[in-house]
Design an enzyme around this catalytic site. Structure first.
Site, PDB file in Angstrom:
ATOM      1  N   TYR A  49       0.848  -1.198   0.000  1.00 42.11           N
ATOM      2  CA  TYR A  49       0.000   0.000   0.000  1.00 42.11           C
ATOM      3  C   TYR A  49       0.877   1.239   0.000  1.00 42.11           C
ATOM      4  CZ  TYR A  49      -5.041  -0.057   0.062  1.00 42.11           C
ATOM      5  OH  TYR A  49      -6.349  -0.087  -0.334  1.00 42.11           O
ATOM      6  N   GLU A  51      -0.551   4.800  -0.486  1.00 41.66           N
ATOM      7  CA  GLU A  51      -1.372   5.999  -0.713  1.00 41.66           C
ATOM      8  C   GLU A  51      -0.520   7.244  -0.513  1.00 41.66           C
ATOM      9  OE1 GLU A  51      -4.743   5.794   1.877  1.00 41.66           O
ATOM     10  OE2 GLU A  51      -5.903   4.569   0.486  1.00 41.66           O
ATOM     11  N   ASP A 195      -6.016  14.026 -25.115  1.00 41.43           N
ATOM     12  CA  ASP A 195      -6.027  12.617 -24.703  1.00 41.43           C
ATOM     13  C   ASP A 195      -5.319  11.808 -25.787  1.00 41.43           C
ATOM     14  OD1 ASP A 195      -6.666   9.978 -24.242  1.00 41.43           O
ATOM     15  OD2 ASP A 195      -8.790  10.328 -23.820  1.00 41.43           O
ATOM     16  N   THR A 221      -2.943   6.392 -22.120  1.00 40.89           N
ATOM     17  CA  THR A 221      -2.847   5.036 -21.583  1.00 40.89           C
ATOM     18  C   THR A 221      -1.448   4.508 -21.890  1.00 40.89           C
ATOM     19  OG1 THR A 221      -3.615   4.001 -23.630  1.00 40.89           O
ATOM     20  CG2 THR A 221      -5.283   4.521 -21.988  1.00 40.89           C
ATOM     21  N   LYS A 224      -1.596   0.859 -25.033  1.00 35.97           N
ATOM     22  CA  LYS A 224      -1.952   0.807 -26.455  1.00 35.97           C
ATOM     23  C   LYS A 224      -0.661   0.875 -27.268  1.00 35.97           C
ATOM     24  CE  LYS A 224      -6.589   2.386 -25.365  1.00 35.97           C
ATOM     25  NZ  LYS A 224      -7.597   3.462 -25.445  1.00 35.97           N
ATOM     26  N   ARG A 230      -1.284  -2.361 -18.652  1.00 42.73           N
ATOM     27  CA  ARG A 230      -2.573  -1.689 -18.664  1.00 42.73           C
ATOM     28  C   ARG A 230      -2.581  -0.568 -17.628  1.00 42.73           C
ATOM     29  NH1 ARG A 230      -6.845  -2.793 -21.206  1.00 42.73           N
ATOM     30  NH2 ARG A 230      -5.554  -4.226 -22.368  1.00 42.73           N
TER      31      ARG A 230
HETATM   32  C1  LIG Z   1      -8.591   3.788 -24.634  1.00 42.99           C
HETATM   33  C2  LIG Z   1      -8.909   5.211 -24.430  1.00 42.99           C
HETATM   34  C3  LIG Z   1      -9.033   5.777 -23.146  1.00 42.99           C
HETATM   35  C4  LIG Z   1      -8.928   5.052 -21.840  1.00 42.99           C
HETATM   36  O1  LIG Z   1      -9.247   3.781 -21.788  1.00 42.99           O
HETATM   37  P1  LIG Z   1      -9.138   2.832 -20.507  1.00 42.99           P
HETATM   38  O2  LIG Z   1      -9.805   1.627 -21.032  1.00 42.99           O
HETATM   39  O3  LIG Z   1      -9.871   3.475 -19.394  1.00 42.99           O
HETATM   40  O4  LIG Z   1      -7.688   2.657 -20.195  1.00 42.99           O
HETATM   41  C5  LIG Z   1      -9.252   7.143 -23.045  1.00 42.99           C
HETATM   42  N1  LIG Z   1      -9.333   7.902 -24.124  1.00 42.99           N
HETATM   43  C6  LIG Z   1      -9.214   7.411 -25.369  1.00 42.99           C
HETATM   44  C7  LIG Z   1      -9.276   8.351 -26.532  1.00 42.99           C
HETATM   45  C8  LIG Z   1      -9.018   6.042 -25.567  1.00 42.99           C
HETATM   46  O5  LIG Z   1      -8.911   5.562 -26.807  1.00 42.99           O
END
Ligand SMILES: *Cc1c(COP(=O)(O)O)cnc(C)c1O
Length: 410
Positions: A49, A51, A195, A221, A224, A230
């Site tokens: 943990y 936090e 994003d 993320t 990807k 993840r």
């Molecule tokens: C995949 C994605 C996310 C976040 O996805 P999680 O499944 O929560 O990790 C956020 N924004 C975009 C544009 C995405 O393609």
């Protein structure tokens, strides 16, 4: 160790291992991590943990964890040349949620890309917290070009007066002009959150323009194109460091996943390597080669092509819906997902298109000749979709083909 292995779970993992080996993964948001990342994500770090943040923890015994998180933060800052980084968001959705919590109040107006045009659930969709807590407006793509229309986005921003604009997409095959977005945001007095969940690997490798100098907040993320475990991350200007950190913890999360943060730290280092840059270059080359192949065999591509790691294939020329395509291709071992095309006549659960990406197959070491084979497999499956015997035969050939390629990043 407590003796026996859990047979139920280990069997499922073995089956999943087979599935990953024996199928061709064209899901644009998936990838395969390195063995090193796999092993730290399965390490004893899951026990701790922690936090809080390095040197400001609410638990004792964090001396090692502090070093770990500090390394991860420093690497992420270096990778994207950011001023401040937070590596704790459990996923991309939590990264976005933290940004909203940091600068918005319930009821504030936000402007994001329409889910139907390629945006993400967290960009203001009604069935997501982002559309329930805030007042969302949307921009889409131009009907003719199927690309972002910045003049139109400016008009929508001027008429809706958002406090935050979100750019970035889950299903958009073209370069996003972050500078233009920042000018739009500035002109209406909105914050900009870029994003980069999908394109983080391309941005890290310098193959897609970076939003870091243009947006107050950058979320993403790690799993990807960035090819890590993840998880999520946030980058921001120094002036927002404290409010972002507070929004993540204690705002929306409790203890960070330290085993995942260890995997993120390794991924950030891998992403600084020359091999990684070459990998990202190969993803894009495979993608444009595959796009040409689709066009040559009579498919239509949304926007006519691709600049990045994915494309949207409009299946209407082949008289098959996205849903059916996903099913037929899945049945022979090619994994894709159905996807709405702009102004789709079908509802989203049926959809006219499929989203196809090359990040995962490129990790497996596939190049142009393999992409050409995959195109043949896809064409054959679509053509012979009513012939069960032929589909079964094709499935066997695909299994043999896919099994030759490892499912671990080098
Ligand atoms: C995949 C994605 C996310 C976040 O996805 P999680 O499944 O929560 O990790 C956020 N924004 C975009 C544009 C995405 O393609």
């Amino acid at each position: 160790m407590s003796g026996k292995i859990d047979q139920v779970i280990s069997n499922i993992i073995r089956q999943e291992m087979r599935r990953e080996r024996e199928t061709i993964n064209l899901i644009a948001s998936e990838n395969y991590v390195s063995k090193q990342i796999l092993s730290v994500v399965g390490s004893i770090l899951t026990n701790k943990y922690a936090e809080g943040y390095p040197l400001k923890r609410y638990y004792d015994g964090c001396e090692n964890i502090d070093k770990l998180e500090t390394v991860a933060i420093e690497r992420l800052i270096k990778l994207f040349r950011a001023e401040h980084a937070n590596v704790q968001p459990h996923a991309g959705s939590q990264a976005n949620m933290a940004v909203y919590l940091a600068v918005l109040k319930p009821g504030d107006v936000i402007l994001g890309m329409d889910l139907a045009a390629g945006g993400h659930l967290t960009h203001g969709t009604k069935i997501n917290f982002s559309g329930m807590v805030f007042k969302p407006f949307y921009y889409g793509v131009n009907r003719e070009t199927e690309q972002l229309d910045y003049d139109e986005i400016l008009k929508i921003a001027q008429s809706t007066g958002p406090r935050l604009i979100i750019c970035g997409a889950s299903a958009y095959p073209r370069i996003i002009d972050f500078k233009r977005f920042s000018e739009i945001a500035a002109s209406v007095g909105a914050y900009l959150c870029a994003d980069i969940a999908h394109i983080a690997g391309l941005v890290a490798a310098g193959l897609h323009p970076s939003p870091v100098e243009f947006a107050e907040f950058v979320t993403g993320t790690t799993h990807k194109t960035l090819r890590g475990p993840r998880g999520g991350f946030i980058l921001c200007r120094e002036s927002f460091a404290q409010c972002i950190d507070r929004a993540v913890f204690p705002g929306i999360q409790g203890g960070p996943l330290m085993h995942v943060i260890a995997g993120k730290a390794i991924a950030f280092k891998e992403a600084m390597s020359r091999e990684f840059r070459l990998y990202q270059k190969n993803i894009i080359e495979n993608c444009s080669f595959m796009a040409r192949g689709f066009l040559e065999t009579g498919y239509r591509l949304v926007t006519g092509g691709t600049d990045n790691h994915l494309m949207l294939v409009d299946m209407r020329n082949k008289h098959i819906t996205g849903e059916e395509s996903q099913k037929v291709l899945g049945s022979v071992g090619i994994t894709v997902n159905r996807n709405a095309i702009p102004f789709d006549p079908y509802p989203p659960n049926i959809a006219s298109g499929i989203r196809v990406g090359t990040a995962a197959i490129t990790t497996r070491g596939m190049g142009k000749s393999e992409v050409a084979k995959i195109l043949d497999f896809i064409n054959e499956a679509i053509e012979k979709r009513d012939n069960v015997t032929e589909l079964n035969f094709l499935k066997k050939r695909i299994k043999k083909f896919a099994s030759q390629f490892p499912i671990y990043a080098k």
